[in-house]
Design a protein around this motif. Structure first.
Motif, PDB file in Angstrom:
ATOM      1  N   GLY A   1      45.923  39.019  39.862  1.00 17.15           N
ATOM      2  CA  GLY A   1      46.189  39.075  41.293  1.00 17.15           C
ATOM      3  C   GLY A   1      47.665  38.935  41.593  1.00 17.15           C
ATOM      4  N   PRO A   2      47.978  38.658  42.815  1.00 17.69           N
ATOM      5  CA  PRO A   2      49.391  38.543  43.195  1.00 17.69           C
ATOM      6  C   PRO A   2      49.977  37.206  42.757  1.00 17.69           C
ATOM      7  CG  PRO A   2      47.974  38.133  45.077  1.00 17.69           C
ATOM      8  CD  PRO A   2      47.075  38.510  43.937  1.00 17.69           C
TER       9      PRO A   2
ATOM     10  N   PHE B   1      42.580  53.582  33.047  1.00 11.89           N
ATOM     11  CA  PHE B   1      41.290  52.934  32.797  1.00 11.89           C
ATOM     12  C   PHE B   1      41.166  51.659  33.629  1.00 11.89           C
ATOM     13  CE2 PHE B   1      39.017  49.582  30.469  1.00 11.89           C
ATOM     14  CZ  PHE B   1      37.732  50.117  30.494  1.00 11.89           C
ATOM     15  N   TYR B   2      42.211  50.857  33.606  1.00 11.83           N
ATOM     16  CA  TYR B   2      42.177  49.617  34.388  1.00 11.83           C
ATOM     17  C   TYR B   2      42.069  49.904  35.883  1.00 11.83           C
ATOM     18  CZ  TYR B   2      43.386  46.734  30.325  1.00 11.83           C
ATOM     19  OH  TYR B   2      43.382  46.077  29.124  1.00 11.83           O
ATOM     20  N   THR B   3      42.751  50.951  36.318  1.00 10.27           N
ATOM     21  CA  THR B   3      42.748  51.299  37.743  1.00 10.27           C
ATOM     22  C   THR B   3      41.367  51.742  38.219  1.00 10.27           C
ATOM     23  OG1 THR B   3      45.063  51.947  37.610  1.00 10.27           O
ATOM     24  CG2 THR B   3      43.815  52.817  39.460  1.00 10.27           C
ATOM     25  N   ILE B   4      40.662  52.489  37.385  1.00 11.75           N
ATOM     26  CA  ILE B   4      39.370  53.044  37.786  1.00 11.75           C
ATOM     27  C   ILE B   4      38.211  52.102  37.482  1.00 11.75           C
ATOM     28  CG2 ILE B   4      37.751  54.950  37.375  1.00 11.75           C
ATOM     29  CD1 ILE B   4      40.271  56.688  36.800  1.00 11.75           C
ATOM     30  N   VAL B   5      38.313  51.322  36.419  1.00  8.56           N
ATOM     31  CA  VAL B   5      37.185  50.477  36.008  1.00  8.56           C
ATOM     32  C   VAL B   5      37.420  48.992  36.297  1.00  8.56           C
ATOM     33  CG1 VAL B   5      35.729  49.776  34.064  1.00  8.56           C
ATOM     34  CG2 VAL B   5      36.521  52.146  34.232  1.00  8.56           C
ATOM     35  N   VAL B   6      38.495  48.437  35.779  1.00  8.89           N
ATOM     36  CA  VAL B   6      38.692  46.987  35.846  1.00  8.89           C
ATOM     37  C   VAL B   6      39.106  46.517  37.241  1.00  8.89           C
ATOM     38  CG1 VAL B   6      39.967  45.028  34.889  1.00  8.89           C
ATOM     39  CG2 VAL B   6      39.212  46.874  33.378  1.00  8.89           C
ATOM     40  N   ALA B   7      40.119  47.148  37.818  1.00  7.61           N
ATOM     41  CA  ALA B   7      40.628  46.699  39.127  1.00  7.61           C
ATOM     42  C   ALA B   7      39.552  46.661  40.212  1.00  7.61           C
ATOM     43  CB  ALA B   7      41.810  47.558  39.568  1.00  7.61           C
ATOM     44  N   PRO B   8      38.715  47.707  40.348  1.00 11.88           N
ATOM     45  CA  PRO B   8      37.679  47.617  41.384  1.00 11.88           C
ATOM     46  C   PRO B   8      36.724  46.441  41.196  1.00 11.88           C
ATOM     47  CG  PRO B   8      37.942  49.884  40.679  1.00 11.88           C
ATOM     48  CD  PRO B   8      38.757  49.040  39.731  1.00 11.88           C
ATOM     49  N   ILE B   9      36.399  46.147  39.944  1.00 13.67           N
ATOM     50  CA  ILE B   9      35.481  45.024  39.699  1.00 13.67           C
ATOM     51  C   ILE B   9      36.153  43.700  40.032  1.00 13.67           C
ATOM     52  CG2 ILE B   9      34.183  43.752  37.945  1.00 13.67           C
ATOM     53  CD1 ILE B   9      33.797  46.500  36.499  1.00 13.67           C
ATOM     54  N   VAL B  10      37.328  43.450  39.439  1.00  9.03           N
ATOM     55  CA  VAL B  10      37.951  42.136  39.641  1.00  9.03           C
ATOM     56  C   VAL B  10      38.413  41.946  41.090  1.00  9.03           C
ATOM     57  CG1 VAL B  10      38.588  41.845  37.213  1.00  9.03           C
ATOM     58  CG2 VAL B  10      40.244  42.801  38.780  1.00  9.03           C
ATOM     59  N   GLU B  11      38.894  43.001  41.723  1.00  9.00           N
ATOM     60  CA  GLU B  11      39.350  42.859  43.114  1.00  9.00           C
ATOM     61  C   GLU B  11      38.181  42.692  44.082  1.00  9.00           C
ATOM     62  OE1 GLU B  11      41.998  46.077  44.097  1.00  9.00           O
ATOM     63  OE2 GLU B  11      43.557  45.333  42.759  1.00  9.00           O
ATOM     64  N   GLU B  12      37.147  43.488  43.917  1.00 13.81           N
ATOM     65  CA  GLU B  12      36.011  43.386  44.847  1.00 13.81           C
ATOM     66  C   GLU B  12      35.290  42.046  44.712  1.00 13.81           C
ATOM     67  OE1 GLU B  12      35.401  45.355  47.431  1.00 13.81           O
ATOM     68  OE2 GLU B  12      37.186  46.439  46.782  1.00 13.81           O
ATOM     69  N   VAL B  13      35.153  41.566  43.482  1.00  9.71           N
ATOM     70  CA  VAL B  13      34.511  40.258  43.300  1.00  9.71           C
ATOM     71  C   VAL B  13      35.374  39.172  43.947  1.00  9.71           C
ATOM     72  CG1 VAL B  13      33.853  38.515  41.588  1.00  9.71           C
ATOM     73  CG2 VAL B  13      33.158  40.893  41.268  1.00  9.71           C
ATOM     74  N   ALA B  14      36.682  39.213  43.717  1.00 11.94           N
ATOM     75  CA  ALA B  14      37.559  38.175  44.278  1.00 11.94           C
ATOM     76  C   ALA B  14      37.683  38.288  45.796  1.00 11.94           C
ATOM     77  CB  ALA B  14      38.940  38.243  43.632  1.00 11.94           C
TER      78      ALA B  14
ATOM     79  N   GLY C   1      48.376  41.767  48.062  1.00 11.50           N
ATOM     80  CA  GLY C   1      48.244  41.777  46.615  1.00 11.50           C
ATOM     81  C   GLY C   1      48.613  43.086  45.952  1.00 11.50           C
ATOM     82  N   HIS C   2      48.799  44.132  46.750  1.00 13.21           N
ATOM     83  CA  HIS C   2      49.178  45.432  46.175  1.00 13.21           C
ATOM     84  C   HIS C   2      50.694  45.655  46.168  1.00 13.21           C
ATOM     85  CE1 HIS C   2      44.892  46.225  46.475  1.00 13.21           C
ATOM     86  NE2 HIS C   2      45.103  47.172  45.579  1.00 13.21           N
ATOM     87  N   PHE C   3      51.456  44.728  46.696  1.00 12.67           N
ATOM     88  CA  PHE C   3      52.922  44.780  46.659  1.00 12.67           C
ATOM     89  C   PHE C   3      53.478  46.110  47.148  1.00 12.67           C
ATOM     90  CE2 PHE C   3      51.575  41.780  43.390  1.00 12.67           C
ATOM     91  CZ  PHE C   3      52.230  40.652  43.816  1.00 12.67           C
ATOM     92  N   SER C   4      53.016  46.545  48.289  1.00 13.18           N
ATOM     93  CA  SER C   4      53.466  47.820  48.828  1.00 13.18           C
ATOM     94  C   SER C   4      53.653  47.695  50.334  1.00 13.18           C
ATOM     95  CB  SER C   4      52.441  48.914  48.509  1.00 13.18           C
ATOM     96  OG  SER C   4      52.857  50.140  49.036  1.00 13.18           O
TER      97      SER C   4
END
Length: 195
Positions: free
Chosen positions: A17-18, A104-117, A146-149
């Protein structure tokens, strides 16, 4: 809030996360830490995952309807905000272009960890304790920051609000995980086409 959720949030904000990780980005942290965070999520939430009925979710037609609606709404927000704000590349865009594992992280991991959190834990806790608007606003603001944009603060905030709505309506975090994954995939394709 269950103890496991507190640990998940700690893992999220320290590892992906951030949090401090932003200051030590290198090939090792980028390659290893998102996967480690997902593994820790799975371990911490193992009882909840074991008791979940994935088969029932996948057989539920409403799951696909809500997922499609969440994706459609997210796409509309991204398109409208892109036209209005004309955002520059952000940190995730730069990482995707620099590290082979990042798509891979952008399509698979990030959606899971971000949506759960952001949705399941933060929104879920705050909306139960206060109301939908407090939960959605706080979790969406954190999601956006958290996306720093800076150019995309409004975009991510609005997508976060919509995802809170669709998560609540569908009753399944899978709805926003799949919609988030599809949005990231589309963004990745667009980034590749632009390059």
């Amino acid at each position: 809030m269950p103890r496991e959720y507190k640990w998940v949030l700690l893992v999220f904000f320290l590892i992906v996360g951030p949090g401090p990780i932003v200051f030590i980005l290198n090939k090792y942290t980028v390659a290893l830490l998102p996967g480690i965070s997902l593994a820790l999520y799975i371990y911490l939430l193992r009882n909840e995952i074991r008791s979940a009925s994935f088969d029932a979710v996948l057989k539920n037609k409403g799951f696909y309807v809500w997922t499609f609606r969440a994706l459609r709404a997210g796409l509309i927000v991204h398109l409208v905000c892109a036209v209005i704000f004309k955002p520059l590349p952000n940190l995730p865009d730069t990482l995707i272009q620099s590290y082979v594992i990042m798509p891979f992280y952008t399509i698979v991991v990030a959606p899971i960890v971000e949506e759960v959190a952001y949705r399941k834990i933060i929104f879920g806790f705050l909306s139960e304790k206060y109301n939908f608007w407090v939960g959605a606003s706080v979790s969406s603001a954190l999601f956006s920051l958290g996306h720093f944009s800076p150019d995309r603060l409004v975009t991510y905030f609005l997508v976060g609000m919509l995802f809170c709505h669709y998560y609540k309506k569908s009753g399944s975090i899978g709805t926003t995980i799949f919609a988030h994954s599809a949005l990231n995939f589309i963004s990745l394709v667009m980034l590749t086409v632009k390059s």
